[in-house]
Design an enzyme around this catalytic site. Structure first.
Site, mmCIF file in Angstrom:
data_model
loop_
_atom_site.group_PDB
_atom_site.id
_atom_site.type_symbol
_atom_site.label_atom_id
_atom_site.label_comp_id
_atom_site.label_asym_id
_atom_site.label_seq_id
_atom_site.Cartn_x
_atom_site.Cartn_y
_atom_site.Cartn_z
ATOM 1 N N ASP A 7 36.273 44.132 26.683
ATOM 2 C CA ASP A 7 37.579 43.434 26.051
ATOM 3 C C ASP A 7 38.318 42.121 27.474
ATOM 4 O OD1 ASP A 7 39.838 42.848 24.858
ATOM 5 O OD2 ASP A 7 40.672 44.173 26.075
ATOM 6 N N GLU A 68 35.955 40.325 22.424
ATOM 7 C CA GLU A 68 36.298 40.060 21.254
ATOM 8 C C GLU A 68 36.648 38.683 21.428
ATOM 9 O OE1 GLU A 68 40.007 42.783 21.352
ATOM 10 O OE2 GLU A 68 40.747 40.962 22.115
ATOM 11 N N ASP A 141 42.372 49.096 27.316
ATOM 12 C CA ASP A 141 41.577 47.592 27.486
ATOM 13 C C ASP A 141 40.006 48.164 27.700
ATOM 14 O OD1 ASP A 141 43.543 45.150 28.797
ATOM 15 O OD2 ASP A 141 43.997 47.045 29.609
#
Length: 179
Positions: A7, A68, A141
């Site tokens: 992330d 991501e 996160d």
């Protein structure tokens, strides 16, 4: 299949490793956050992210890296930092010939919770449940990184079949052509 989920972020870059196959219980191998000081020079922050991801790759030896996909936000500065951290993660994987998959936030949320509009608390709760953890990974996160890895494990078989079908469909059309 062992997947490192990333992330991306400059201040907090979530990382998580999940092992398993679609349709079977999954196992969390590790989870954490690579942190950089907000007041540090950008080049040093990117170097710290690179060193952190390299350490995770060395320690956990994933077969895939799921990152991501950066999406447009109103805050351009945040988007730039996220994109730069994302590029560092992809570079680290490419350096080792580890395949990289990009997943959108809504794709990850839909895979893990059933809704592409789920909030962070819902994602954290489902990651906790799916990986049989005693509590949600913190900060968010870290939970998001695990969700990325789970999404990839569940979606990769279908994506691979689709890519193979497209390749087979295109193959006859290119036979007989010369440059």
């Amino acid at each position: 299949m062992r997947v490192l989920g990333v992330d991306p972020g400059l201040t907090r870059c979530g990382v998580g490793v999940v092992e398993g196959v679609a349709g079977r219980p999954l196992t969390m191998i590790g989870v954490g956050v690579v942190r950089t000081p907000a007041d540090a020079d950008l080049s040093h922050r990117l170097l710290a992210v690179e060193q952190g991801i390299e350490q995770w790759l060395d320690e956990h030896r994933p077969e895939f890296v799921a990152v991501e996909r950066v999406f447009s936000q109103h805050n351009v500065r945040t988007v730039m930092g996220t994109a730069q951290a994302s590029a560092v993660a992809m570079l680290c994987a490419a350096r080792r010939d580890i395949p990289v998959a990009l997943h959108t936030p809504s794709e990850v949320k839909a895979a893990v919770t059933g809704s592409g509009r789920a909030d962070k608390a819902q994602v954290g709760a489902m990651v906790t449940r799916l990986l049989r953890l005693s509590s949600p990974p913190r900060p968010a996160d870290a939970a998001d990184a695990l969700a990325l890895a789970i999404c990839h494990i569940w979606r990769a078989p279908a994506q691979n079949r689709l890519q193979q079908a497209v390749a087979l469909h295109r193959a006859p059309a290119t036979k007989g052509r010369t440059a």
